[in-house]
Design a protein around this motif. Structure first.
Motif, PDB file in Angstrom:
ATOM      1  N   GLU A  32       1.237  -1.255  -0.441  1.00 38.14           N
ATOM      2  CA  GLU A  32       0.468   0.395   0.579  1.00 38.14           C
ATOM      3  C   GLU A  32       0.572   1.428   0.060  1.00 38.14           C
ATOM      4  O   GLU A  32       0.572   2.735  -0.712  1.00 38.14           O
ATOM      5  N   ALA A  37      -1.085   2.346  -3.188  1.00 36.46           N
ATOM      6  CA  ALA A  37      -3.204   0.805  -3.744  1.00 36.46           C
ATOM      7  C   ALA A  37      -3.837   1.815  -2.433  1.00 36.46           C
ATOM      8  O   ALA A  37      -3.503   1.470  -1.000  1.00 36.46           O
ATOM      9  N   ALA A  41      -7.646  -1.536  -4.419  1.00 37.96           N
ATOM     10  CA  ALA A  41      -6.378  -2.545  -5.356  1.00 37.96           C
ATOM     11  C   ALA A  41      -6.392  -3.410  -5.004  1.00 37.96           C
ATOM     12  O   ALA A  41      -5.766  -4.595  -4.922  1.00 37.96           O
ATOM     13  N   LEU A  42      -5.195  -2.858  -3.196  1.00 35.05           N
ATOM     14  CA  LEU A  42      -4.991  -4.402  -2.074  1.00 35.05           C
ATOM     15  C   LEU A  42      -6.351  -5.519  -1.675  1.00 35.05           C
ATOM     16  O   LEU A  42      -5.635  -6.785  -1.955  1.00 35.05           O
ATOM     17  N   ASN A  92       3.012  -1.095 -10.300  1.00 38.40           N
ATOM     18  CA  ASN A  92       2.326  -0.163  -9.813  1.00 38.40           C
ATOM     19  C   ASN A  92       1.169  -1.055  -9.610  1.00 38.40           C
ATOM     20  O   ASN A  92       0.813  -2.308  -9.785  1.00 38.40           O
ATOM     21  N   PRO A  93       0.103  -0.519  -9.371  1.00 31.68           N
ATOM     22  CA  PRO A  93      -1.508  -1.361  -8.611  1.00 31.68           C
ATOM     23  C   PRO A  93      -1.617  -2.222  -9.852  1.00 31.68           C
ATOM     24  O   PRO A  93      -2.177  -3.376  -9.412  1.00 31.68           O
TER      25      PRO A  93
END
Length: 469
Positions: A32, A37, A41-42, A92-93
């Motif tokens: 995160e 994120a 997304a997490l 990236n996420p």
């Protein structure tokens, strides 16, 4: 054939898949921070793996039946290793989410071949021990995700941060894949069978309609679409079930082998695995919340708190495989009772401090070691070798589905009870539900034990052997 070396290769892949299932929970705060994120997304980074892993498992088992367990295992290990590297280098996420989805899908191709190979290749006198070690490796992988994951993140020897939890799979995969090429035997399977694409798509869609809202529901406050999605899964599953019966009646090979439903010990085994994994996954999740939110431990300290439970799990798992061979499934029932005592102790003493929680965990770990490794073997004991792939795929899907459902449902109970900082009360509620699930496991194992005794008596009657011979 070198059964020990073959088993080590198979179990290395199974350990790796289980490790990656749990380790991301520990790394979530670092991900995160580093990738910025957001919560959604997490959730996808953690739950996306579980979804594609569970959704693809039955199809992975059927592909093994069709193309060969050895081939699918080797390609699965190679693809899983590549997906792990893609996770480790994600910038990236969205890239990490996509890599995690791919990682789960490749795990679904790899893991069913482990049980299928054990069931189809190992002789009866070796199979029980091998299935016991399968349970040991899976349990240790789950616990190592918490403990070893926390250690890797805390020490950060190579300066890679959270990326190390994925990149550590690279050396494992580079060793396991070549050894699999050398050591795994070819198994005669149904090469000419056609893959049931509508059935596979229906199962994947039905699981998606259930697992996605279960995974995101808690964090989003259970909006209306989560309930609509789960309701929509019912007709999808009903249509898929109808198609499986129609295809089977036409002489085709459906993705679900409905003949397995006639094997009562298999059905009881699936039931016990569902109950146990719903308890086990939710227990690991809610216990982490208690240790960090209620008792104020850091993530690494919470991971270390799992270590004694992991050690006792390892010891009793190894002893349990021997004890079950000698005394039968009564050992598993005793293990379930010990787990139940640990959960009862946690319900009673959760508010008295960490030493009491640790004492309860030691009982739970000891009991789990006698239970979990043996459940797979008890479920597969009457499954024919040519059904090993699909039987293993269904069991693995049931494990992941139950784990996701247990975390979502029992986690929701925990969060509701924990409002206002009442983590101890929440743990008591969730541990009480876990206790009920463990009692279901004991009842299912008792049923399979009864069937095993009847099979033994019938065999003696056919051969004319006396009970004491």
């Amino acid at each position: 054939m070198k059964y020990g070396a073959t088993l080590a290769v198979l179990l290395s892949a199974w350990f790796m898949a289980q490790f990656d299932f749990f380790v991301v929970n520990v790394a979530a705060p670092s991900i995160e921070h580093d990738l910025n994120a957001g919560p959604a997304a997490l959730e996808l980074i953690v739950g996306g793996y579980a979804f594609t892993y569970a959704a693809g498992m039955i199809t992975g088992g059927r592909l093994g039946d069709r193309y060969g367990y050895r081939r699918l295992f080797i390609w699965g290990v190679a693809a899983f290793t590549l997906a792990s590297v893609l996770c480790g280098i994600a910038a990236n996420p969205p890239q990490l989410v996509a890599a995690r989805l791919l990682q789960g899908l490749t795990g679904a191709a790899m893991v069913p071949q482990v049980l299928a190979t054990i069931s189809a290749v190992f002789p009866p006198e070796q199979r029980g021990r091998a299935l016991g070690w399968y349970g040991v490796a899976g349990g240790l992988g789950s616990i190592a995700g918490q403990v070893l994951g926390g250690l890797l993140l805390t020490t950060d020897v190579l300066g890679l941060g959270w990326r190390i939890i994925f990149l550590v799979n690279l050396p494992v995969g580079l060793v396991v894949a070549p050894l699999a090429v050398r050591l795994l035997p070819e198994v005669e399977t149904a090469h000419r069978a056609r893959l049931d694409l509508p059935g596979a798509a229906g199962l994947a869609a039905g699981l998606a309609l259930v697992l996605v809202p279960l995974g995101l529901g808690n964090s989003l406050g259970w909006p209306a679409w989560t309930w609509v999605s789960m309701a929509a899964a019912v007709p999808v599953f009903a249509f898929t079930w109808h198609w499986q019966r129609v295809l089977g009646a036409r002489g085709g090979q459906p993705v679900l082998d409905l003949a397995l439903l006639k094997v009562h010990s298999y059905l009881a085994g699936v039931g016990s695995i569902v109950a146990f994994m719903a308890y086990f996954a939710s227990f690991m999740f809610t216990l982490t919340l208690l240790l960090q939110g209620g008792l104020g431990l850091t993530a690494f300290q919470a991971g270390l708190a799992f270590a004694p439970m992991g050690v006792l799990f390892s010891v009793t798992s190894i002893l349990g495989t021997r004890l079950v061979r000698r005394y039968g499934l009564i050992v598993v029932m005793i293990g379930g009772t010990v787990t139940g005592l640990g959960l009862t102790l946690l319900v009673v003493t959760a508010g008295l401090g960490l030493p009491y929680v640790m004492a309860a965990l030691m009982l739970v770990g000891s009991g789990n070691g006698l239970v979990l490794p043996q459940l797979i073997g008890a479920a597969l004991v009457e499954v024919a070798p040519h059904q090993a792939g699909i039987g293993s795929g269904i069991l693995s899907t049931a494990q992941q589905f139950a784990g996701a459902g247990g975390v979502a449902v029992i986690g929701a109970v925990f969060f509701a009870a924990a409002e206002g900082g009442h983590h101890v009360l929440a743990m008591r509620w969730s541990a009480g539900i876990d206790l009920v699930l463990v009692l279901v496991v004991i009842a299912s194992v008792a049923y399979n034990r009864h069937r095993a005794i009847r099979r033994t008596r019938a065999e003696r009657s056919r051969t004319g052997a006396r009970p004491g011979s």
